[in-house]
Design a protein around this motif. Structure first.
Motif, PDB file in Angstrom:
ATOM      1  N   GLY A  60       0.801  -1.222   0.000  1.00  0.00           N
ATOM      2  CA  GLY A  60       0.000   0.000   0.000  1.00  0.00           C
ATOM      3  C   GLY A  60       0.822   1.254   0.000  1.00  0.00           C
ATOM      4  N   SER A  61       2.144   1.135   0.020  1.00  0.00           N
ATOM      5  CA  SER A  61       3.005   2.313   0.025  1.00  0.00           C
ATOM      6  C   SER A  61       3.245   2.872  -1.365  1.00  0.00           C
ATOM      7  CB  SER A  61       4.353   1.977   0.674  1.00  0.00           C
ATOM      8  OG  SER A  61       5.027   0.978  -0.063  1.00  0.00           O
ATOM      9  N   THR A  62       3.088   2.046  -2.403  1.00  0.00           N
ATOM     10  CA  THR A  62       3.272   2.517  -3.774  1.00  0.00           C
ATOM     11  C   THR A  62       2.001   2.376  -4.596  1.00  0.00           C
ATOM     12  OG1 THR A  62       4.142   0.335  -4.411  1.00  0.00           O
ATOM     13  CG2 THR A  62       5.737   2.019  -3.795  1.00  0.00           C
ATOM     14  N   THR A  63       1.224   1.348  -4.344  1.00  0.00           N
ATOM     15  CA  THR A  63      -0.041   1.148  -5.051  1.00  0.00           C
ATOM     16  C   THR A  63      -1.147   0.945  -4.023  1.00  0.00           C
ATOM     17  OG1 THR A  63       0.407  -1.230  -5.200  1.00  0.00           O
ATOM     18  CG2 THR A  63       1.033   0.117  -7.088  1.00  0.00           C
TER      19      THR A  63
ATOM     20  N   VAL B  49      -4.475 -11.871   1.026  1.00  0.00           N
ATOM     21  CA  VAL B  49      -3.166 -12.471   1.304  1.00  0.00           C
ATOM     22  C   VAL B  49      -2.228 -11.445   1.942  1.00  0.00           C
ATOM     23  CG1 VAL B  49      -1.082 -13.429   0.228  1.00  0.00           C
ATOM     24  CG2 VAL B  49      -3.341 -14.253  -0.459  1.00  0.00           C
ATOM     25  N   MET B  50      -2.247 -10.214   1.455  1.00  0.00           N
ATOM     26  CA  MET B  50      -1.346  -9.185   1.976  1.00  0.00           C
ATOM     27  C   MET B  50      -1.697  -8.759   3.396  1.00  0.00           C
ATOM     28  SD  MET B  50       1.033  -8.902  -0.089  1.00  0.00           S
ATOM     29  CE  MET B  50       1.853  -7.598   0.826  1.00  0.00           C
ATOM     30  N   GLN B  51      -2.865  -9.150   3.881  1.00  0.00           N
ATOM     31  CA  GLN B  51      -3.180  -8.873   5.283  1.00  0.00           C
ATOM     32  C   GLN B  51      -2.316  -9.700   6.223  1.00  0.00           C
ATOM     33  OE1 GLN B  51      -5.290  -6.354   6.209  1.00  0.00           O
ATOM     34  NE2 GLN B  51      -5.336  -6.007   3.991  1.00  0.00           N
ATOM     35  N   LEU B  52      -1.679 -10.744   5.698  1.00  0.00           N
ATOM     36  CA  LEU B  52      -0.773 -11.561   6.506  1.00  0.00           C
ATOM     37  C   LEU B  52       0.621 -10.957   6.575  1.00  0.00           C
ATOM     38  CD1 LEU B  52      -1.774 -15.097   5.143  1.00  0.00           C
ATOM     39  CD2 LEU B  52      -2.621 -13.928   7.202  1.00  0.00           C
ATOM     40  N   SER B  53       0.869  -9.909   5.805  1.00  0.00           N
ATOM     41  CA  SER B  53       2.171  -9.247   5.823  1.00  0.00           C
ATOM     42  C   SER B  53       2.163  -8.108   6.837  1.00  0.00           C
ATOM     43  CB  SER B  53       2.499  -8.701   4.436  1.00  0.00           C
ATOM     44  OG  SER B  53       3.654  -7.867   4.477  1.00  0.00           O
ATOM     45  N   PRO B  54       3.172  -8.032   7.709  1.00  0.00           N
ATOM     46  CA  PRO B  54       3.185  -6.935   8.683  1.00  0.00           C
ATOM     47  C   PRO B  54       3.355  -5.572   8.029  1.00  0.00           C
ATOM     48  CG  PRO B  54       5.255  -8.163   8.742  1.00  0.00           C
ATOM     49  CD  PRO B  54       4.320  -8.948   7.876  1.00  0.00           C
TER      50      PRO B  54
ATOM     51  N   VAL C 177       2.236   0.206   7.055  1.00  0.00           N
ATOM     52  CA  VAL C 177       2.028   1.309   6.118  1.00  0.00           C
ATOM     53  C   VAL C 177       0.717   2.023   6.430  1.00  0.00           C
ATOM     54  CG1 VAL C 177       1.512   1.846   3.706  1.00  0.00           C
ATOM     55  CG2 VAL C 177       3.450   0.396   4.263  1.00  0.00           C
ATOM     56  N   ALA C 178      -0.337   1.261   6.728  1.00  0.00           N
ATOM     57  CA  ALA C 178      -1.643   1.859   7.021  1.00  0.00           C
ATOM     58  C   ALA C 178      -1.584   2.741   8.261  1.00  0.00           C
ATOM     59  CB  ALA C 178      -2.689   0.762   7.194  1.00  0.00           C
ATOM     60  N   LEU C 179      -0.942   2.251   9.326  1.00  0.00           N
ATOM     61  CA  LEU C 179      -0.889   3.069  10.546  1.00  0.00           C
ATOM     62  C   LEU C 179       0.084   4.228  10.406  1.00  0.00           C
ATOM     63  CD1 LEU C 179       1.841   2.487  12.530  1.00  0.00           C
ATOM     64  CD2 LEU C 179       0.704   0.298  12.763  1.00  0.00           C
ATOM     65  N   ALA C 180       1.170   4.053   9.637  1.00  0.00           N
ATOM     66  CA  ALA C 180       2.106   5.156   9.418  1.00  0.00           C
ATOM     67  C   ALA C 180       1.431   6.284   8.654  1.00  0.00           C
ATOM     68  CB  ALA C 180       3.337   4.652   8.656  1.00  0.00           C
TER      69      ALA C 180
END
Length: 373
Positions: free
Chosen positions: A302-305, A317-322, A327-330
């Motif tokens: 979510g930082s680039t797209t 699937v990407m919800q399993l990635s920290p 990125v969302a909270l930052a």
């Protein structure tokens, strides 16, 4: 417990001395949070800037000249008059990003209310520049025609008012600078912790650790806190000195809250680095495994797209990635000034993912130490 914490502290200090003795990694850390952040933020822009424009003016009227003169810097280079026969050859050669074709009797038809058409040819090789630039040119043409021919300007049934929140000037550097720091945290967290374990193995010091009265859990915890501390300090300095002061990007939220969330994030991502290092046997193998992992986390976090543009299965699937939750909270903290009451779901997800990664890494690390012994 006190003796265990003391051993973890001492082992972590050893890690810091080992890192200081490795000039390549020190230079990498400094470069990643200074030059890399500044150069990417100032060089990788999504706005239209200095775009080359060709004008095919077959009307040669006051209105067509007004439109040509309205394409100004810094968005566009001075427009260049060309013939219609040159369009294909010029765009194939990459001379122009945009070519505006103004037909004969354009002003006459506009005054008579016959709704003449202007064609805009766009080189869509660079999609973001092409889309934004075409929108700019359409807006400029519309404004110039409405100003020059107020009697022909139609009144829209609805008046649209747009407000841009959090980035009123729509400056891409505001987004790129912060996201570059966030992405570099992920990059270095994986590389430093994994390289620390590989370095122990290649230098033969892993055998020394095996004969010491320490457990694999203590060794792994020491590597995590030592390398995590370096990254937190470097990222905080980069955020305050490079992003906020040098690049003049306003930070809306609480930096201490962001630092606390970063510490929690590093708990999971450094464990991921150790997990990868237990699979690799050399630094070369480690690098080859890390590259696709980092690329996926970088591009799909979510930082680039935006996550919304991804297929549903991939987004799940990407919800399993920290990195996705970090990125969302930052973005919520640094852009929108969010507090703990808003970001707690992401913090909870980071805690759960970090615990799973840490447990799996500890299991693999224990097996790797036993195999080395």
């Amino acid at each position: 417990m006190k003796a265990r914490l003391f051993r973890i502290l001492r082992l972590g200090i050893k890690e810091l001395y080992s890192l200081r003795a490795d000039p390549v990694l020190v230079i990498l850390i400094v470069y990643t949070f200074t030059i890399a952040v500044y150069s990417v933020s100032t060089g990788a822009k999504f706005e239209v800037e200095n775009a080359a424009v060709g004008i095919v003016d077959e009307d040669r009227s006051m209105l067509s000249a007004r439109i040509r003169d309205a394409l100004l810097a810094p968005f566009f280079k001075p427009p260049e008059l060309i013939d219609a026969a040159e369009i294909d050859r010029a765009m194939n050669a990459g001379r122009f990003v945009f070519v505006v074709e103004i037909p004969p009797r354009f002003e006459e038809d506009a005054i008579a209310g016959r709704h003449p058409t202007i064609q805009i040819d766009v080189d869509a090789t660079a999609m973001s520049q092409a889309g934004n630039g075409a929108g700019y040119i359409q807006s400029i043409i519309g404004q110039e025609v409405a100003t020059a021919l107020p009697d022909q300007a139609s009144t829209a049934p609805v008046q649209l008012v747009v407000r841009a929140l959090f980035n009123p000037n729509l400056n891409s550097a505001w987004f790129t600078a912060v996201m570059q720091v966030v992405n570099n945290i992920t990059l270095l967290a994986i590389i430093l912790t994994g390289a620390a374990l590989i370095r122990e193995r290649e230098h033969g010091t892993i055998e020394h650790l095996l004969v010491m009265p320490v457990t694999p859990m203590e060794i792994m915890a020491a590597k995590i806190w030592a390398n995590g501390l370096v990254i937190v300090v470097a990222a905080t300095l980069s955020l305050t000195l490079v992003v906020e002061r040098l690049l003049a990007v306003p930070i809306a939220g609480s930096v201490p809250l962001f630092v606390g969330a970063t510490v929690l994030y590093l708990f999971s991502v450094t464990a991921l680095g150790i997990l990868i290092a237990t699979v690799a046997t050399t630094m070369g193998q480690f690098g080859l495994i890390v590259i696709p992992v980092i690329v996926v986390m970088y591009l799909l976090s979510g930082s680039t797209t935006p996550l919304e543009s991804m297929p549903d299965w991939l987004r799940m699937v990407m919800q399993l990635s920290p990195s996705t939750h970090f990125v969302a909270l930052a973005q919520a903290i640094l852009y929108r000034g969010a507090g703990l009451s808003i970001i707690w779901p992401q913090l909870g997800a980071l805690t759960a993912i970090g615990a799973a990664f840490f447990a799996l890494a500890a299991l693999r690390f224990r097996k790797a130490l036993l195999a080395a012994g």
